[in-house]
Write a protein that holds these residues in place. Sequence first.
Motif, PDB file in Angstrom:
ATOM      1  N   HIS A 168       0.809  -1.226   0.000  1.00  0.00           N
ATOM      2  CA  HIS A 168       0.000   0.000   0.000  1.00  0.00           C
ATOM      3  C   HIS A 168       0.840   1.273   0.000  1.00  0.00           C
ATOM      4  O   HIS A 168       0.350   2.332  -0.393  1.00  0.00           O
ATOM      5  CB  HIS A 168      -0.997  -0.016   1.155  1.00  0.00           C
ATOM      6  N   ARG A 169       2.110   1.189   0.411  1.00  0.00           N
ATOM      7  CA  ARG A 169       3.001   2.352   0.318  1.00  0.00           C
ATOM      8  C   ARG A 169       3.462   2.574  -1.119  1.00  0.00           C
ATOM      9  O   ARG A 169       3.853   3.671  -1.486  1.00  0.00           O
ATOM     10  CB  ARG A 169       4.223   2.166   1.219  1.00  0.00           C
ATOM     11  N   ASN A 170       3.418   1.524  -1.937  1.00  0.00           N
ATOM     12  CA  ASN A 170       3.848   1.628  -3.323  1.00  0.00           C
ATOM     13  C   ASN A 170       2.695   2.194  -4.153  1.00  0.00           C
ATOM     14  O   ASN A 170       1.637   1.580  -4.260  1.00  0.00           O
ATOM     15  CB  ASN A 170       4.259   0.241  -3.835  1.00  0.00           C
ATOM     16  N   ARG A 171       2.896   3.364  -4.713  1.00  0.00           N
ATOM     17  CA  ARG A 171       1.827   4.075  -5.436  1.00  0.00           C
ATOM     18  C   ARG A 171       1.218   3.229  -6.553  1.00  0.00           C
ATOM     19  O   ARG A 171      -0.004   3.116  -6.669  1.00  0.00           O
ATOM     20  CB  ARG A 171       2.385   5.379  -6.008  1.00  0.00           C
ATOM     21  N   GLU A 172       2.055   2.606  -7.386  1.00  0.00           N
ATOM     22  CA  GLU A 172       1.548   1.830  -8.517  1.00  0.00           C
ATOM     23  C   GLU A 172       0.782   0.595  -8.038  1.00  0.00           C
ATOM     24  O   GLU A 172      -0.277   0.267  -8.572  1.00  0.00           O
ATOM     25  CB  GLU A 172       2.692   1.415  -9.455  1.00  0.00           C
ATOM     26  N   ALA A 173       1.317  -0.089  -7.039  1.00  0.00           N
ATOM     27  CA  ALA A 173       0.625  -1.274  -6.515  1.00  0.00           C
ATOM     28  C   ALA A 173      -0.722  -0.887  -5.921  1.00  0.00           C
ATOM     29  O   ALA A 173      -1.729  -1.560  -6.141  1.00  0.00           O
ATOM     30  CB  ALA A 173       1.493  -1.978  -5.471  1.00  0.00           C
ATOM     31  N   MET A 218      -2.590   1.664  -6.709  1.00  0.00           N
ATOM     32  CA  MET A 218      -3.509   2.011  -7.803  1.00  0.00           C
ATOM     33  C   MET A 218      -4.057   0.751  -8.472  1.00  0.00           C
ATOM     34  O   MET A 218      -5.244   0.698  -8.806  1.00  0.00           O
ATOM     35  CB  MET A 218      -2.801   2.910  -8.829  1.00  0.00           C
ATOM     36  N   LEU A 219      -3.212  -0.251  -8.669  1.00  0.00           N
ATOM     37  CA  LEU A 219      -3.672  -1.500  -9.274  1.00  0.00           C
ATOM     38  C   LEU A 219      -4.731  -2.170  -8.406  1.00  0.00           C
ATOM     39  O   LEU A 219      -5.752  -2.633  -8.900  1.00  0.00           O
ATOM     40  CB  LEU A 219      -2.506  -2.466  -9.500  1.00  0.00           C
ATOM     41  N   ILE A 220      -4.489  -2.204  -7.111  1.00  0.00           N
ATOM     42  CA  ILE A 220      -5.451  -2.841  -6.203  1.00  0.00           C
ATOM     43  C   ILE A 220      -6.780  -2.088  -6.221  1.00  0.00           C
ATOM     44  O   ILE A 220      -7.848  -2.693  -6.278  1.00  0.00           O
ATOM     45  CB  ILE A 220      -4.876  -2.927  -4.775  1.00  0.00           C
ATOM     46  N   GLU A 221      -6.719  -0.763  -6.200  1.00  0.00           N
ATOM     47  CA  GLU A 221      -7.946   0.038  -6.173  1.00  0.00           C
ATOM     48  C   GLU A 221      -8.748  -0.063  -7.463  1.00  0.00           C
ATOM     49  O   GLU A 221      -9.960   0.122  -7.452  1.00  0.00           O
ATOM     50  CB  GLU A 221      -7.600   1.501  -5.867  1.00  0.00           C
ATOM     51  N   ALA A 222      -8.093  -0.390  -8.576  1.00  0.00           N
ATOM     52  CA  ALA A 222      -8.774  -0.444  -9.879  1.00  0.00           C
ATOM     53  C   ALA A 222      -9.075  -1.877 -10.310  1.00  0.00           C
ATOM     54  O   ALA A 222      -9.289  -2.134 -11.479  1.00  0.00           O
ATOM     55  CB  ALA A 222      -7.906   0.251 -10.933  1.00  0.00           C
ATOM     56  N   SER A 223      -9.102  -2.818  -9.377  1.00  0.00           N
ATOM     57  CA  SER A 223      -9.254  -4.205  -9.799  1.00  0.00           C
ATOM     58  C   SER A 223     -10.267  -4.969  -8.982  1.00  0.00           C
ATOM     59  O   SER A 223     -10.758  -4.511  -7.964  1.00  0.00           O
ATOM     60  CB  SER A 223      -7.906  -4.910  -9.750  1.00  0.00           C
TER      61      SER A 223
END
Length: 188
Positions: free
Chosen positions: A134-139, A141-146
């Motif tokens: 959750h500290r990793n911005r890209e990770a 974003m992927l979790i939130e959009a999936s």
Amino acid sequence: MSIYRSDSTSIQEGVPIEEYHNPDLNPGLSSTVFRNISVSPEYAFYKRRPPVESTQTKPTKPKQTKDMLEGSLIHCVVNEPETFEEYYMLTPAVNRKTNAGKEEYARLMEEAEGKHLITEDQWMMALGCRNSVHRNREARMLIEASKAEVSGFVNVEGTQTLKARPDLVINKHFFGLADIKSRQGGAA
């Protein structure tokens, strides 16, 4: 429910994990089969064989290893934190080599009612993994959009040939698959 379907491919939500793994319902080859083939074709064949049924006992599921438990725990706290209490129970460390420890463990197992028992160290490790993702911005974003726990199947000439169950299916700004791994030692 199918969220994508073509003549040969379907991606479905709501397929229970037991149904996904049932070779009679879903015989397609999975990433695990391909990893086993990389060891040897004989090993892959051995691992895909159904358990030998004894006339005296019921077939048993493979024993879950510590690594398998911790991988499932990480998966749960990262992708489906709302289901944690359904599958896991935090317990104190118990020395199962003593009679008192064996009795305490049996009591905890009864209290758990089928949940997996995890220690405080395992819980802290899983929280550390979740926080790192959750500290990793890209990770994040992927979790939130999936969507989590979606199964994919490929059929060729009416026969299921491949199946996959990635941790996440991204279907918001683009289509993609993501699988969170906790493997050690560079294993792919």
